[in-house]
Scaffold this motif. Structure first.
Motif, PDB file in Angstrom:
ATOM      1  N   ASN A  26       0.829  -1.207   0.000  1.00 27.92           N
ATOM      2  CA  ASN A  26       0.000   0.000   0.000  1.00 27.92           C
ATOM      3  C   ASN A  26       0.863   1.257   0.000  1.00 27.92           C
ATOM      4  O   ASN A  26       0.575   2.210  -0.730  1.00 27.92           O
ATOM      5  N   ARG A  27       1.909   1.272   0.836  1.00 29.72           N
ATOM      6  CA  ARG A  27       2.814   2.422   0.876  1.00 29.72           C
ATOM      7  C   ARG A  27       3.504   2.605  -0.480  1.00 29.72           C
ATOM      8  O   ARG A  27       3.654   3.723  -0.966  1.00 29.72           O
ATOM      9  N   PHE A  28       3.896   1.486  -1.086  1.00 28.55           N
ATOM     10  CA  PHE A  28       4.518   1.546  -2.402  1.00 28.55           C
ATOM     11  C   PHE A  28       3.560   2.146  -3.423  1.00 28.55           C
ATOM     12  O   PHE A  28       3.940   3.010  -4.218  1.00 28.55           O
ATOM     13  N   LYS A  29       2.317   1.711  -3.390  1.00 28.83           N
ATOM     14  CA  LYS A  29       1.323   2.198  -4.355  1.00 28.83           C
ATOM     15  C   LYS A  29       1.159   3.714  -4.248  1.00 28.83           C
ATOM     16  O   LYS A  29       0.980   4.393  -5.250  1.00 28.83           O
ATOM     17  N   GLU A  30       1.243   4.230  -3.051  1.00 26.71           N
ATOM     18  CA  GLU A  30       1.066   5.665  -2.827  1.00 26.71           C
ATOM     19  C   GLU A  30       2.357   6.457  -3.037  1.00 26.71           C
ATOM     20  O   GLU A  30       2.329   7.680  -3.024  1.00 26.71           O
ATOM     21  N   SER A  31       3.456   5.776  -3.242  1.00 25.26           N
ATOM     22  CA  SER A  31       4.754   6.451  -3.391  1.00 25.26           C
ATOM     23  C   SER A  31       5.022   6.786  -4.859  1.00 25.26           C
ATOM     24  O   SER A  31       4.231   6.467  -5.744  1.00 25.26           O
ATOM     25  N   THR A  32       6.170   7.397  -5.079  1.00 23.06           N
ATOM     26  CA  THR A  32       6.593   7.703  -6.449  1.00 23.06           C
ATOM     27  C   THR A  32       7.553   6.645  -6.996  1.00 23.06           C
ATOM     28  O   THR A  32       8.043   6.783  -8.110  1.00 23.06           O
ATOM     29  N   GLN A  33       7.801   5.597  -6.221  1.00 24.59           N
ATOM     30  CA  GLN A  33       8.668   4.508  -6.686  1.00 24.59           C
ATOM     31  C   GLN A  33       8.055   3.848  -7.909  1.00 24.59           C
ATOM     32  O   GLN A  33       6.836   3.773  -8.043  1.00 24.59           O
ATOM     33  N   THR A  34       8.903   3.331  -8.769  1.00 25.08           N
ATOM     34  CA  THR A  34       8.407   2.655  -9.975  1.00 25.08           C
ATOM     35  C   THR A  34       8.603   1.147  -9.922  1.00 25.08           C
ATOM     36  O   THR A  34       8.086   0.437 -10.778  1.00 25.08           O
ATOM     37  N   GLU A  35       9.352   0.678  -8.941  1.00 19.04           N
ATOM     38  CA  GLU A  35       9.582  -0.760  -8.818  1.00 19.04           C
ATOM     39  C   GLU A  35       9.835  -1.092  -7.352  1.00 19.04           C
ATOM     40  O   GLU A  35      10.436  -0.301  -6.627  1.00 19.04           O
ATOM     41  N   LEU A  36       9.391  -2.262  -6.950  1.00 21.20           N
ATOM     42  CA  LEU A  36       9.570  -2.694  -5.567  1.00 21.20           C
ATOM     43  C   LEU A  36      10.055  -4.136  -5.547  1.00 21.20           C
ATOM     44  O   LEU A  36       9.267  -5.077  -5.447  1.00 21.20           O
ATOM     45  N   PRO A  37      11.355  -4.343  -5.695  1.00 24.22           N
ATOM     46  CA  PRO A  37      11.873  -5.713  -5.681  1.00 24.22           C
ATOM     47  C   PRO A  37      11.816  -6.311  -4.278  1.00 24.22           C
ATOM     48  O   PRO A  37      11.980  -5.605  -3.286  1.00 24.22           O
ATOM     49  N   PHE A  38      11.563  -7.585  -4.215  1.00 21.57           N
ATOM     50  CA  PHE A  38      11.551  -8.322  -2.955  1.00 21.57           C
ATOM     51  C   PHE A  38      12.733  -9.280  -2.931  1.00 21.57           C
ATOM     52  O   PHE A  38      13.248  -9.666  -3.977  1.00 21.57           O
ATOM     53  N   PRO A  39      13.149  -9.706  -1.752  1.00 19.21           N
ATOM     54  CA  PRO A  39      14.299 -10.615  -1.656  1.00 19.21           C
ATOM     55  C   PRO A  39      14.004 -11.975  -2.279  1.00 19.21           C
ATOM     56  O   PRO A  39      12.850 -12.406  -2.362  1.00 19.21           O
ATOM     57  N   THR A  40      15.044 -12.631  -2.691  1.00 21.13           N
ATOM     58  CA  THR A  40      14.901 -13.951  -3.308  1.00 21.13           C
ATOM     59  C   THR A  40      14.645 -15.035  -2.275  1.00 21.13           C
ATOM     60  O   THR A  40      14.408 -16.182  -2.629  1.00 21.13           O
ATOM     61  N   THR A  41      14.675 -14.679  -1.011  1.00 19.30           N
ATOM     62  CA  THR A  41      14.500 -15.654   0.070  1.00 19.30           C
ATOM     63  C   THR A  41      13.052 -15.809   0.502  1.00 19.30           C
ATOM     64  O   THR A  41      12.785 -16.478   1.501  1.00 19.30           O
ATOM     65  N   LEU A  42      12.112 -15.240  -0.238  1.00 22.77           N
ATOM     66  CA  LEU A  42      10.702 -15.351   0.130  1.00 22.77           C
ATOM     67  C   LEU A  42      10.240 -16.808   0.103  1.00 22.77           C
ATOM     68  O   LEU A  42      10.662 -17.583  -0.756  1.00 22.77           O
ATOM     69  N   THR A  43       9.340 -17.129   1.008  1.00 23.27           N
ATOM     70  CA  THR A  43       8.714 -18.456   0.971  1.00 23.27           C
ATOM     71  C   THR A  43       7.644 -18.463  -0.111  1.00 23.27           C
ATOM     72  O   THR A  43       7.229 -17.403  -0.592  1.00 23.27           O
ATOM     73  N   SER A  44       7.181 -19.629  -0.468  1.00 18.17           N
ATOM     74  CA  SER A  44       6.125 -19.706  -1.484  1.00 18.17           C
ATOM     75  C   SER A  44       4.846 -19.020  -0.993  1.00 18.17           C
ATOM     76  O   SER A  44       4.128 -18.398  -1.784  1.00 18.17           O
TER      77      SER A  44
END
Length: 76
Positions: A26-44
């Motif tokens: 939600n914070r990302f959606k309201e920001s001016t960022q254009t991409e939000l990468p997540f770590p490769t260590t996420l669980t399924s």
């Protein structure tokens, strides 16, 4: 709104991690960022939650697979 979305996705409403992911997106959606990468260590489960939440927030999202590394990258 989170409770309604979480119920439809069979997510635990008391899961602090899922709530944190929802708030982060939600914070990302309201920001001016254009991409939000997540770590490769996420669980399924985390990846599923991110894709589900990004979809509900109207964000374009995809997983990029490189040598078994697949970060989720939602963007507006």
């Amino acid at each position: 709104y989170y409770a309604d979305i979480a119920r439809r996705a069979d997510l635990d409403l008391d899961d602090d991690e899922a709530k944190a992911l929802w708030e982060h997106l939600n914070r990302f959606k309201e920001s001016t960022q254009t991409e939000l990468p997540f770590p490769t260590t996420l669980t399924s489960l985390q990846r599923k939650q991110i894709h589900y939440f990004a979809d509900r927030l109207g964000l374009i999202h995809f997983s990029q697979v490189r040598s078994q590394i697949s970060p989720v990258r939602p963007f507006p």
